[in-house]
Structures are given as C-alpha cells and as structure tokens.
Design a protein around this motif. Structure first.
Motif, PDB file in Angstrom:
ATOM      1  N   UNK A 313       0.911  -1.133   0.194  1.00 57.57           N
ATOM      2  CA  UNK A 313      -0.130  -0.069   0.184  1.00 57.57           C
ATOM      3  C   UNK A 313       0.817   1.236   0.035  1.00 57.57           C
ATOM      4  N   UNK A 314       0.125   2.244  -0.669  1.00 60.32           N
ATOM      5  CA  UNK A 314       1.203   3.675  -0.846  1.00 60.32           C
ATOM      6  C   UNK A 314       1.678   4.204   0.264  1.00 60.32           C
ATOM      7  N   UNK A 315       0.674   4.054   1.773  1.00 59.67           N
ATOM      8  CA  UNK A 315       1.402   4.651   2.953  1.00 59.67           C
ATOM      9  C   UNK A 315       2.483   3.669   3.363  1.00 59.67           C
ATOM     10  N   UNK A 316       2.683   2.491   3.168  1.00 58.15           N
ATOM     11  CA  UNK A 316       3.759   1.736   3.398  1.00 58.15           C
ATOM     12  C   UNK A 316       4.983   2.239   2.506  1.00 58.15           C
ATOM     13  N   UNK A 317       4.577   2.576   1.666  1.00 54.80           N
ATOM     14  CA  UNK A 317       5.731   3.196   0.660  1.00 54.80           C
ATOM     15  C   UNK A 317       6.185   4.382   1.030  1.00 54.80           C
ATOM     16  N   UNK A 318       5.132   5.294   1.346  1.00 54.50           N
ATOM     17  CA  UNK A 318       5.822   6.475   1.897  1.00 54.50           C
ATOM     18  C   UNK A 318       6.518   6.462   3.197  1.00 54.50           C
ATOM     19  N   UNK A 333       9.643  12.764  -7.413  1.00 53.83           N
ATOM     20  CA  UNK A 333       8.824  11.950  -8.334  1.00 53.83           C
ATOM     21  C   UNK A 333       8.067  10.757  -7.715  1.00 53.83           C
ATOM     22  N   UNK A 334       9.043   9.994  -6.861  1.00 50.75           N
ATOM     23  CA  UNK A 334       8.557   8.782  -6.283  1.00 50.75           C
ATOM     24  C   UNK A 334       7.372   9.507  -5.216  1.00 50.75           C
ATOM     25  N   UNK A 335       7.608  10.262  -4.311  1.00 51.86           N
ATOM     26  CA  UNK A 335       6.693  10.973  -3.475  1.00 51.86           C
ATOM     27  C   UNK A 335       5.477  11.358  -4.059  1.00 51.86           C
ATOM     28  N   UNK A 339       1.760   9.649  -3.107  1.00 47.62           N
ATOM     29  CA  UNK A 339       0.742  10.268  -2.869  1.00 47.62           C
ATOM     30  C   UNK A 339      -0.399  10.149  -3.919  1.00 47.62           C
ATOM     31  N   UNK A 340      -0.351  10.133  -5.238  1.00 46.38           N
ATOM     32  CA  UNK A 340      -1.097   9.895  -5.927  1.00 46.38           C
ATOM     33  C   UNK A 340      -1.868   8.780  -5.936  1.00 46.38           C
ATOM     34  N   UNK A 341      -1.138   7.597  -5.523  1.00 49.89           N
ATOM     35  CA  UNK A 341      -1.905   6.282  -5.091  1.00 49.89           C
ATOM     36  C   UNK A 341      -2.534   6.282  -3.952  1.00 49.89           C
ATOM     37  N   UNK A 342      -2.183   7.122  -3.026  1.00 54.09           N
ATOM     38  CA  UNK A 342      -3.185   7.320  -1.863  1.00 54.09           C
ATOM     39  C   UNK A 342      -4.328   8.312  -2.063  1.00 54.09           C
ATOM     40  N   UNK A 343      -4.482   8.921  -2.985  1.00 56.66           N
ATOM     41  CA  UNK A 343      -5.493   9.610  -3.124  1.00 56.66           C
ATOM     42  C   UNK A 343      -5.498  10.875  -2.748  1.00 56.66           C
ATOM     43  N   UNK A 344      -4.438  11.382  -2.563  1.00 55.25           N
ATOM     44  CA  UNK A 344      -3.979  12.926  -2.138  1.00 55.25           C
ATOM     45  C   UNK A 344      -3.304  13.572  -3.473  1.00 55.25           C
ATOM     46  N   UNK A 345      -4.370  13.945  -4.150  1.00 54.54           N
ATOM     47  CA  UNK A 345      -4.034  14.390  -5.623  1.00 54.54           C
ATOM     48  C   UNK A 345      -3.477  15.771  -5.620  1.00 54.54           C
ATOM     49  N   UNK A 346      -3.943  16.646  -4.717  1.00 55.05           N
ATOM     50  CA  UNK A 346      -3.473  18.069  -4.602  1.00 55.05           C
ATOM     51  C   UNK A 346      -1.792  18.208  -4.278  1.00 55.05           C
ATOM     52  N   UNK A 347      -1.549  17.268  -3.146  1.00 53.79           N
ATOM     53  CA  UNK A 347       0.057  17.360  -2.902  1.00 53.79           C
ATOM     54  C   UNK A 347       0.813  16.424  -3.965  1.00 53.79           C
ATOM     55  N   UNK A 348       0.161  15.420  -4.794  1.00 57.07           N
ATOM     56  CA  UNK A 348       0.666  14.761  -5.669  1.00 57.07           C
ATOM     57  C   UNK A 348       1.026  15.544  -6.858  1.00 57.07           C
ATOM     58  N   UNK A 349       0.223  16.291  -7.377  1.00 56.68           N
ATOM     59  CA  UNK A 349      -0.001  17.534  -8.496  1.00 56.68           C
ATOM     60  C   UNK A 349       1.359  18.418  -8.156  1.00 56.68           C
ATOM     61  N   UNK A 350       1.390  18.946  -6.994  1.00 58.54           N
ATOM     62  CA  UNK A 350       2.387  19.853  -6.445  1.00 58.54           C
ATOM     63  C   UNK A 350       3.750  19.155  -6.552  1.00 58.54           C
ATOM     64  N   UNK A 351       3.863  18.047  -6.133  1.00 60.23           N
ATOM     65  CA  UNK A 351       5.423  17.214  -6.313  1.00 60.23           C
ATOM     66  C   UNK A 351       5.486  16.787  -7.558  1.00 60.23           C
TER      67      UNK A 351
END
Length: 381
Positions: A313-318, A333-335, A339-351
């Motif tokens: 799961x993405x949180x284990x990856x984080x 890029x990995x972060x 984050x995208x896989x975890x559904x946190x799309x705003x943070x994913x787009x910023x990263x």
C-alpha cells in the motif's frame, strides 16, 4: 563488405598486438590501418582466414611504424622478427582488451569511450555523436585514455566487476545519434559472458536482454515516455525475454548472487506478469531487500520504496521513503506517485510539478509535467 564481421574481429586482433608487446596507441593505429586495407581489398579478394589476415597486416604495419621511429630504437628486441599468424587465443586476447579498457586508472567516461573505440570498433565520430559532444573533444578523451593505459601490464587477473560496470554505463545511455549504444552494450556483454565463467556477466547479459526487450513499448509515437505499468506488453520481444530468463536461471543456480543477477530477477518478474496488475510485488520487494544487502545503494532503497508501496500500500511506501534523503534524484517524483496512489491528488500534483522542474532529462520532465497537468485537470473538473 561485412562491417559487423570487422567490428567483431577488431578487439581480438588488437588484443593480440598488445599481448605481443605493442603499446596500446600504436597497436590501435596499426589495426585501424589494417581495417582500411580490408575495406579496400576484401570485396575483390576475400581472405580464407579474415582474422589471421588482419593480425598479419596489422602487425606488419606496427613493425613498419616502430622501425621508422628513431625514438623507439630501444624496442629492437620487440620488433626483431615477425611471429607467424595463424590461430591464436582469441577469447583470451579479447578479454585482455576488456580489462585494459576498464583499467582502474581511467575515469568512467574515459573507460566507456575507450571500450566503444577499441572493443566495440566504433569510430571516434560515432562515439562523439552518441554522447552529443564535439568529435575533437571525444578524440582528446580517447587519446588521454590510450596514454593512461599505454604501459599497463596484466600480471594478475583483471577485474570483471569493473568491466561489467563500464558496459552497464554504456547500456544505460540507450540510443543517441546514429549509434544504438544499448544494442552495442548488449553485443559486447554477450561477448564477455562467452569469454568468462562468471555469474555476474551472465546476470548483466540477462538484465540487458530483458530491458531491451521492452524497448518498442517504452515511448509513444510522439516520443513521450510510457511508464512500465502503461506499456503495451504485446510490443515486448518475448524471445529476448525468454533468452534472458534462461540465462538468469543458469546464473542463479550457481548460488553466487550479485547485483546484476538480482536486478535481472526483478526485471524478469516484471516481464513475467501478463498485466501490470498481476505483478508479483511481494517477491520483487524480497529481491530489493537482497539488492540493498548487496549494494547499500540509496537509489536501490528509493526503488524499493516504490515496490513496497505496490506490495503493502502507498502509505507503507511513503513510510519507507521517509527514511531516505529527500535530495536523492527522483525522490520527489516517487513521493508524487505514492501520494497519487494514496488519493492525495493536490499534494501529488504539486510534487509532480516540483519534480519536473528538477528533472535533468527532457523526456522525463515532459512526463512529470503531463502527470501534474492530468491531476490538475481532474481536480478542476
């Protein structure tokens, strides 16, 4: 004229001259003269023994040059007489050349250039175009490398690991200009694997075969990068994958694991999955654990974090990612991906946007920018 034959024969001929006592630069010049003569005469008068012909002509050219150079009169004991041509230990001489070109006194860039020139048989112009540098710059680099190894002697076995590292560097350059460096590295590694009884040489060959098999699916028609999970697997070269897996199995059976064997095992698991969703991520994490043990590489740990994110799961990856230095290449890029896989799309787009700004490669920058734009479009919609 069979250019491939000439390129395959070149390292063995050069290795013979070096073994006979010619310094590297003079031997290489003599071999180049012999190749020019071959191109001129072979179409109308092909030799029965092409390799023996090249050895004879190159050695004579070397002797002529040595005898005419007064600064080399101290070498009279070397040039007094001409060894008979005929069959020689081609594998041994070619292997000597691999070791010479990967001499520890050379920088990685110089070792790569010298390997492509001497073992690969590429011209200085081809190598310069492949590395996107002026021909004069590459010529200077190769000349310095020749001078560095001019007096090298082999009173002990060469370091196979260093040669493998050089070939891996060549392979990772991929394709540029009019030279396919990935294919060239694959050809040279195949030759090395045939010359040495070493599981890591087999492991690197397997790794290259499996990676190269996915080449046709790696980019879209417009040149955009296609991530592994999104590639059209029907475009993969299944024969090359099968060959690579077979070679890998033989290497692993010797129970002397090394980093290239482990990387090949990871690549084989990706290649074995009919779809991205069927990838055996648990086993991939286990192989990454082994790779971390072997190398301790932060980049390996970064890739392991991605695999953990897929397996657990993405949180284990984080969480695995948080243990690493944020200054690592591709960390952001990995972060973003996790984050995208975890559904946190705003943070994913910023990263993704932040990673794109720091990307050195244009294709990767475009890919990351597209990912950010795709998420932002979703958020706006």
């Amino acid at each position: 004229m069979d250019e491939t034959l000439l390129r395959n024969l070149t390292p063995g001929v050069l290795g013979i001259l070096v073994r006979r006592g010619a310094d590297f630069a003079a031997a290489e010049d003599a071999v180049q003269d012999a190749l020019v003569e071959a191109v001129r005469t072979w179409p109308s008068d092909p030799p029965r023994d092409p390799r023996g012909w090249l050895v004879t002509v190159a050695w004579r050219r070397f002797l002529d040059a040595a005898r005419s150079d007064t600064a080399r009169r101290r070498r009279e004991d070397l040039v007094d007489g001409e060894p008979e041509p005929g069959p020689a230990a081609a594998v041994d001489d070619t292997l000597r050349l691999y070791f010479l070109c990967a001499h520890p006194s050379l920088t990685p860039a110089s070792a790569v250039a010298l390997t492509l020139r001497a073992v690969g048989g590429l011209t200085t112009r081809q190598i310069a175009r492949a590395y996107l540098v002026p021909e004069a710059t590459m010529a200077q680099r190769i000349s310095r490398a020749k001078r560095t190894v001019a007096d090298a002697r082999f009173d002990r076995p060469g370091d196979v690991a260093t040669v493998l590292r050089v070939l891996y560097l060549v392979f990772n350059e991929g394709y540029s200009g009019d030279v396919d460096l990935a294919a060239e590295a694959l050809r040279l590694t195949r030759g090395l694997a045939a010359a040495v009884d070493h599981p890591e040489a087999a492991g690197l060959l397997a790794l290259m075969l499996i990676h190269h098999a996915r080449r046709a699916a790696r980019t879209a028609p417009d040149g955009a990068l296609v991530p592994l999970a999104e590639q059209d697997r029907s475009l993969w070269d299944t024969r090359a994958i099968a060959e690579g897996v077979g070679i890998l199995q033989g290497a692993l059976a010797r129970d002397r694991p090394g980093e290239f064997q482990v990387q090949a095992a990871i690549a084989a698991l990706h290649a074995d999955a009919p779809t991205a969703g069927e990838t055996d991520w648990v086993q991939i994490v286990e192989w990454y654990d082994e790779l971390v043990r072997l190398t301790g590489s932060p980049v390996v740990r970064l890739n392991r974090a991605v695999a953990v994110g897929e397996a657990d799961g993405p949180r284990a990856g984080l969480a695995a990612l948080a243990e690493l230095d944020a200054a690592l290449p591709r960390y952001t890029a990995v972060a973003a991906y996790l984050h995208e896989r975890d559904g946190r799309e705003e943070e994913a787009a910023r990263l993704y946007a932040e990673a794109a700004r720091g990307a050195a490669d244009l294709a990767e920058r475009d890919h990351l920018t597209r990912r950010a734009a795709r998420i932002n479009a979703r958020l706006r919609g």
